[in-house]
Design an enzyme around this catalytic site. Sequence first.
Site, PDB file in Angstrom:
ATOM      1  CG  HIS A 179      -4.647   5.037   4.366  1.00  9.11           C
ATOM      2  ND1 HIS A 179      -4.157   4.559   3.175  1.00  9.11           N
ATOM      3  CD2 HIS A 179      -3.563   5.406   5.100  1.00  9.11           C
ATOM      4  CE1 HIS A 179      -2.833   4.645   3.181  1.00  9.11           C
ATOM      5  NE2 HIS A 179      -2.453   5.160   4.329  1.00  9.11           N
ATOM      6  CB  CYS A 206      -3.239   0.477  -2.365  1.00  8.27           C
ATOM      7  SG  CYS A 206      -3.268   2.197  -2.876  1.00  8.27           S
ATOM      8  CB  CYS A 209      -9.290   4.909   0.667  1.00 10.46           C
ATOM      9  SG  CYS A 209      -7.598   5.228   1.236  1.00 10.46           S
ATOM     10  CG  ASP A 264      -1.788   1.210   1.363  1.00 12.72           C
ATOM     11  OD1 ASP A 264      -2.397   1.580   0.338  1.00 12.72           O
ATOM     12  OD2 ASP A 264      -1.874   1.821   2.446  1.00 12.72           O
ATOM     13  CB  SER A 265       0.258   4.795  -0.655  1.00 11.85           C
ATOM     14  OG  SER A 265      -0.840   4.970   0.218  1.00 11.85           O
ATOM     15  CD  GLU A 319       0.591   6.410   5.968  1.00 15.68           C
ATOM     16  OE1 GLU A 319       1.768   6.302   6.341  1.00 15.68           O
ATOM     17  OE2 GLU A 319      -0.090   5.451   5.565  1.00 15.68           O
TER      18      GLU A 319
HETATM   19  N1  DGL Z   1      -4.690   3.216   0.829  1.00 11.59           N
HETATM   20  C1  DGL Z   1      -4.880   3.804  -0.418  1.00 11.59           C
HETATM   21  C2  DGL Z   1      -6.103   3.401  -1.154  1.00 11.59           C
HETATM   22  O1  DGL Z   1      -6.674   2.392  -0.822  1.00 11.59           O
HETATM   23  C3  DGL Z   1      -4.042   4.886  -0.926  1.00 11.59           C
HETATM   24  C4  DGL Z   1      -4.269   6.196  -0.358  1.00 11.59           C
HETATM   25  C5  DGL Z   1      -3.298   7.211  -0.867  1.00 11.59           C
HETATM   26  O2  DGL Z   1      -2.106   6.956  -0.859  1.00 11.59           O
HETATM   27  O3  DGL Z   1      -3.755   8.285  -1.268  1.00 11.59           O
HETATM   28  O4  DGL Z   1      -6.526   4.061  -2.055  1.00 11.59           O
END
Ligand code: DGL
Length: 250
Positions: free
Chosen positions: A181, A69, A179, A6-7, A147
């Site tokens: 996150h 992600c 997302c 993931d990011s 984060e």
């Molecule tokens: N966790 C991410 C997603 O599911 C990426 C969020 C990001 O880096 O902007 O989209």
Amino acid sequence: MIGIFDSGVGGLSVWKELIRVLPEQDYIYVSDAGYCPYGPRHKEYVIKRATYVSDFLISKGADLIVVACNTATAASIDILRKTYDIPFVGMEPAIKPAAIRSKSRIIGVLATKGTLKGKLYRSTLKKYASDVKVIEQIGEGLVKLVETGQTESPAAMELLKKYLRPMINQGADYIVLGCTHYPFLQKSIEKITKGSVHIINPAPAIARRVKSIISGRDKSYSGVGKTTFYTTGSDETIMKNIIHSIQYLT
Ligand code: DGL
């Protein structure tokens, strides 16, 4: 060996489900926090990062990769599947279960710009949500709050109110977390929605999909239930979030 990336720490919401359904597997998790967020970036940037991280995971022994992600899935899953000869499992916004279950026929989708603008999201909408009203909202700023561990902060509450109230006011009864996150924000989201909407996190469905791929494989090898973490960002952030994800994610 299952690779996950993931990011940042968002993919831990998927890892948490994976270790629940496949506890004996070994995992390698990459948090690409040095290049986070992916959401507002150009597709090419995300493809480059996804390819770089996939090369790394494969070099460490991954023979299945979970793109934990939504943004990276939207930008790169087709290319990754063409480039490598191992299976890739991506995130799909959970439009289908929300559209099937919605009684008000109004659903909300909270996701990044990259996800909402992607082809995958558009085709999912067309396929499953042609008869429901979909309220889309870019969750700008939320990834950064997750984060940095500010999931229940006043700043998080303020942004979430701004993003969710229009959905609630228009009568949405399901909200899709598009997302990885965002499940970290579930407690704050519930404080705002106060039980008036159902929240859908696609992570358990992704974990079941991985399980079905694994169960078709040779059973002679099984791991020891170990996860190795790597990050392009700060060690402290990933450490804190591993602990946080174990405590907070339901
Ligand atoms: N966790 C991410 C997603 O599911 C990426 C969020 C990001 O880096 O902007 O989209």
